[in-house]
Structures are given as structure tokens and as C-alpha cells.
Design a protein around this motif. Structure first.
Motif, PDB file in Angstrom:
ATOM      1  N   VAL A  86      64.521  38.622  39.462  1.00 49.05           N
ATOM      2  CA  VAL A  86      63.666  38.713  40.459  1.00 49.05           C
ATOM      3  C   VAL A  86      63.124  37.311  40.396  1.00 49.05           C
ATOM      4  CG1 VAL A  86      61.363  39.750  41.180  1.00 49.05           C
ATOM      5  CG2 VAL A  86      63.269  41.086  40.228  1.00 49.05           C
ATOM      6  N   GLY A  87      63.193  36.425  41.335  1.00 46.20           N
ATOM      7  CA  GLY A  87      62.757  35.213  41.787  1.00 46.20           C
ATOM      8  C   GLY A  87      61.284  35.079  42.153  1.00 46.20           C
ATOM      9  N   GLU A  88      60.889  36.160  42.819  1.00 44.54           N
ATOM     10  CA  GLU A  88      59.348  36.203  43.265  1.00 44.54           C
ATOM     11  C   GLU A  88      58.798  37.781  43.364  1.00 44.54           C
ATOM     12  OE1 GLU A  88      56.705  35.354  47.490  1.00 44.54           O
ATOM     13  OE2 GLU A  88      58.892  34.835  47.521  1.00 44.54           O
ATOM     14  N   LEU A  89      57.525  37.757  42.886  1.00 40.42           N
ATOM     15  CA  LEU A  89      57.029  38.929  42.801  1.00 40.42           C
ATOM     16  C   LEU A  89      55.679  38.927  43.680  1.00 40.42           C
ATOM     17  CD1 LEU A  89      56.931  40.405  39.170  1.00 40.42           C
ATOM     18  CD2 LEU A  89      57.783  41.532  41.381  1.00 40.42           C
ATOM     19  N   ALA A  90      55.334  39.770  44.676  1.00 39.07           N
ATOM     20  CA  ALA A  90      53.958  39.540  45.432  1.00 39.07           C
ATOM     21  C   ALA A  90      53.122  40.739  44.814  1.00 39.07           C
ATOM     22  CB  ALA A  90      54.639  40.236  47.002  1.00 39.07           C
ATOM     23  N   PHE A  91      52.006  40.231  44.432  1.00 38.22           N
ATOM     24  CA  PHE A  91      50.774  40.909  44.274  1.00 38.22           C
ATOM     25  C   PHE A  91      49.947  41.011  45.367  1.00 38.22           C
ATOM     26  CE2 PHE A  91      52.803  39.342  40.573  1.00 38.22           C
ATOM     27  CZ  PHE A  91      52.871  40.466  39.498  1.00 38.22           C
ATOM     28  N   ALA A  92      49.388  42.133  45.580  1.00 41.66           N
ATOM     29  CA  ALA A  92      48.203  42.595  46.545  1.00 41.66           C
ATOM     30  C   ALA A  92      47.082  43.228  46.224  1.00 41.66           C
ATOM     31  CB  ALA A  92      48.949  43.003  47.763  1.00 41.66           C
ATOM     32  N   ILE A  93      46.018  42.650  46.699  1.00 35.49           N
ATOM     33  CA  ILE A  93      44.622  43.559  46.551  1.00 35.49           C
ATOM     34  C   ILE A  93      44.314  43.764  47.911  1.00 35.49           C
ATOM     35  CG2 ILE A  93      42.263  43.414  45.912  1.00 35.49           C
ATOM     36  CD1 ILE A  93      42.851  41.157  43.671  1.00 35.49           C
ATOM     37  N   GLY A  94      44.121  45.046  48.229  1.00 27.87           N
ATOM     38  CA  GLY A  94      43.778  45.575  49.507  1.00 27.87           C
ATOM     39  C   GLY A  94      42.051  45.532  49.791  1.00 27.87           C
ATOM     40  N   GLY A  95      41.860  45.645  51.142  1.00 28.94           N
ATOM     41  CA  GLY A  95      40.532  45.684  51.653  1.00 28.94           C
ATOM     42  C   GLY A  95      39.723  46.726  51.042  1.00 28.94           C
ATOM     43  N   PRO A  96      38.590  47.195  51.400  1.00 24.53           N
ATOM     44  CA  PRO A  96      37.550  48.032  50.905  1.00 24.53           C
ATOM     45  C   PRO A  96      38.292  49.568  50.927  1.00 24.53           C
ATOM     46  CG  PRO A  96      36.538  46.793  52.710  1.00 24.53           C
ATOM     47  CD  PRO A  96      38.001  46.379  52.510  1.00 24.53           C
ATOM     48  N   ASP A  97      39.070  49.790  51.872  1.00 26.42           N
ATOM     49  CA  ASP A  97      39.544  51.249  51.857  1.00 26.42           C
ATOM     50  C   ASP A  97      40.896  51.138  50.968  1.00 26.42           C
ATOM     51  OD1 ASP A  97      37.607  52.218  53.264  1.00 26.42           O
ATOM     52  OD2 ASP A  97      38.204  51.332  55.026  1.00 26.42           O
ATOM     53  N   GLY A  98      41.589  50.021  50.440  1.00 24.83           N
ATOM     54  CA  GLY A  98      42.665  50.177  49.744  1.00 24.83           C
ATOM     55  C   GLY A  98      43.742  49.990  50.851  1.00 24.83           C
ATOM     56  N   HIS A  99      45.061  50.353  50.147  1.00 20.02           N
ATOM     57  CA  HIS A  99      46.306  50.277  51.094  1.00 20.02           C
ATOM     58  C   HIS A  99      46.363  51.490  51.547  1.00 20.02           C
ATOM     59  CE1 HIS A  99      47.106  46.492  48.882  1.00 20.02           C
ATOM     60  NE2 HIS A  99      46.614  47.221  47.570  1.00 20.02           N
ATOM     61  N   THR A 100      47.397  51.459  52.787  1.00 16.48           N
ATOM     62  CA  THR A 100      47.796  52.770  53.472  1.00 16.48           C
ATOM     63  C   THR A 100      48.798  53.628  52.458  1.00 16.48           C
ATOM     64  OG1 THR A 100      49.504  51.622  54.372  1.00 16.48           O
ATOM     65  CG2 THR A 100      47.561  51.691  55.677  1.00 16.48           C
ATOM     66  N   ASP A 101      48.928  54.859  52.749  1.00 18.16           N
ATOM     67  CA  ASP A 101      49.915  55.507  52.076  1.00 18.16           C
ATOM     68  C   ASP A 101      51.377  55.177  52.332  1.00 18.16           C
ATOM     69  OD1 ASP A 101      48.003  57.180  50.917  1.00 18.16           O
ATOM     70  OD2 ASP A 101      48.332  58.585  52.480  1.00 18.16           O
ATOM     71  N   GLU A 102      51.774  54.445  53.447  1.00 18.03           N
ATOM     72  CA  GLU A 102      53.053  54.100  53.858  1.00 18.03           C
ATOM     73  C   GLU A 102      53.350  52.787  53.001  1.00 18.03           C
ATOM     74  OE1 GLU A 102      55.425  52.510  57.705  1.00 18.03           O
ATOM     75  OE2 GLU A 102      53.073  52.767  57.990  1.00 18.03           O
ATOM     76  N   LEU A 103      52.197  51.617  52.982  1.00 18.95           N
ATOM     77  CA  LEU A 103      52.655  50.675  52.166  1.00 18.95           C
ATOM     78  C   LEU A 103      52.624  51.157  50.670  1.00 18.95           C
ATOM     79  CD1 LEU A 103      52.667  47.717  52.234  1.00 18.95           C
ATOM     80  CD2 LEU A 103      50.454  47.302  51.766  1.00 18.95           C
ATOM     81  N   ARG A 104      52.013  51.888  50.040  1.00 18.13           N
ATOM     82  CA  ARG A 104      52.149  52.488  48.682  1.00 18.13           C
ATOM     83  C   ARG A 104      53.429  53.121  48.378  1.00 18.13           C
ATOM     84  NH1 ARG A 104      46.716  53.878  48.926  1.00 18.13           N
ATOM     85  NH2 ARG A 104      46.883  55.989  49.648  1.00 18.13           N
ATOM     86  N   ALA A 105      54.068  53.919  49.570  1.00 18.88           N
ATOM     87  CA  ALA A 105      55.291  54.324  49.385  1.00 18.88           C
ATOM     88  C   ALA A 105      56.322  53.222  49.174  1.00 18.88           C
ATOM     89  CB  ALA A 105      55.433  55.401  50.408  1.00 18.88           C
ATOM     90  N   GLY A 106      56.221  52.265  49.957  1.00 12.46           N
ATOM     91  CA  GLY A 106      57.324  51.236  49.858  1.00 12.46           C
ATOM     92  C   GLY A 106      57.301  50.188  48.757  1.00 12.46           C
ATOM     93  N   ALA A 107      55.946  50.424  48.101  1.00 15.71           N
ATOM     94  CA  ALA A 107      55.789  49.342  47.314  1.00 15.71           C
ATOM     95  C   ALA A 107      56.755  49.473  45.826  1.00 15.71           C
ATOM     96  CB  ALA A 107      54.279  49.430  46.600  1.00 15.71           C
TER      97      ALA A 107
END
Length: 146
Positions: A86-107
Motif C-alpha cells: 500500500v503506497g498511500e493511506l488516507a485518514f479522515a476526520i469528519g465534521g460535527p456529525d461524523g461520516h455518512t453510512d455510505e462513506l463508512r461502508a466503503g472505508a
């Protein structure tokens, strides 16, 4: 390995800005670091901006429901990703309401910093410090003495 740190907004409080800047600088000794700040007026728009920013990189979302690591465990996870090519990992912090279920499902991974709810600014500092600490463990350096 490239670490792509994606945040909704940037640290607003002085202590958080100073902490983020310090640990981001330290982290650059071990990894190529890219920082992307995204915005959105809704949780859905924020999550879409995070997805676009991550591109094809495996996405690690900070989420309270996620896997919790010890510092050594996070170090081992990063090392295993590198060994797997794996050449790159993306780490993401969401906003006040967090991430959507759709984004979480694809993580690739949901990572929980703990069961406490942290203010956004503090979570950003904890993310940068945790990645730095894990990197020093992998390098066999004495920063982590626990």
C-alpha cells in the motif's frame, strides 16, 4: 508510505494549531504527508468531499465505532500496509456529525480513538500524534517508552 490526512476544516484553537503543526512536522521525518482540508454545508457533502480527496487510496475513517489500537498495534498496522504494497493511506476526520453510512461502508478501516467524544480540534492533534508515535515505534526510536 504516503499518509494523506483529510480533515473537515482546520484547527481553530491556538493549542490545536500548535499541536497539529508540531506533530505534522515530526511525522514528515518518516512519511510523505499530504494534508487536505475539505468543507461542506451538510454531512453528505463533507463525506463526498472526503471520498473525492482520498481518491484511490485506502480510506481510514476516524469513527467512534471503529477498531481501537494500542500504539504498538497502530505501528504494526502501518507496517503491514507498507509490506502489503500500500503506497498511500488516507485518514479522515469528519465534521460535527461524523461520516455518512455510505462513506463508512466503503472505508478500508474504521478507527476509533476511544469511546470519548473528542472536540474536532483535539481529535486532529491526537491523530497526528498517534501516527507520529506509531512511526517512531516502527523505527525503533525511544519516543514511545510505554
Amino acid at each position: 508510505m504516503r499518509l494523506h490526512l483529510i480533515t473537515v476544516g482546520e484547527p481553530k484553537l491556538a493549542y490545536a494549531r500548535a499541536g497539529w503543526d508540531e506533530y505534522e512536522k515530526r511525522l514528515r521525518r518518516y512519511h510523505k504527508v499530504q494534508v487536505t482540508r475539505v468543507t461542506g454545508k451538510t454531512q453528505a457533502l463533507e463525506s463526498e468531499a472526503v471520498r473525492r480527496a482520498a481518491g484511490r487510496a485506502p480510506l481510514v475513517l476516524l469513527d467512534p465505532r471503529g477498531r481501537q489500537f494500542t500504539s504498538e498495534g497502530l505501528s504494526a498496522y502501518l507496517d503491514a500496509q507498507g509490506v502489503a504494497g500500500v503506497g498511500e493511506l488516507a485518514f479522515a476526520i469528519g465534521g460535527p456529525d461524523g461520516h455518512t453510512d455510505e462513506l463508512r461502508a466503503g472505508a478500508h478501516l474504521l478507527w476509533g480513538l476511544g469511546q470519548l467524544t473528542l472536540p474536532h480540534d483535539l481529535a486532529m492533534v491526537v491523530l497526528a500524534e498517534a501516527l507520529y508515535r506509531a512511526s517512531t515505534i516502527s523505527a525503533g526510536e525511544p519516543y514511545h517508552r510505554g
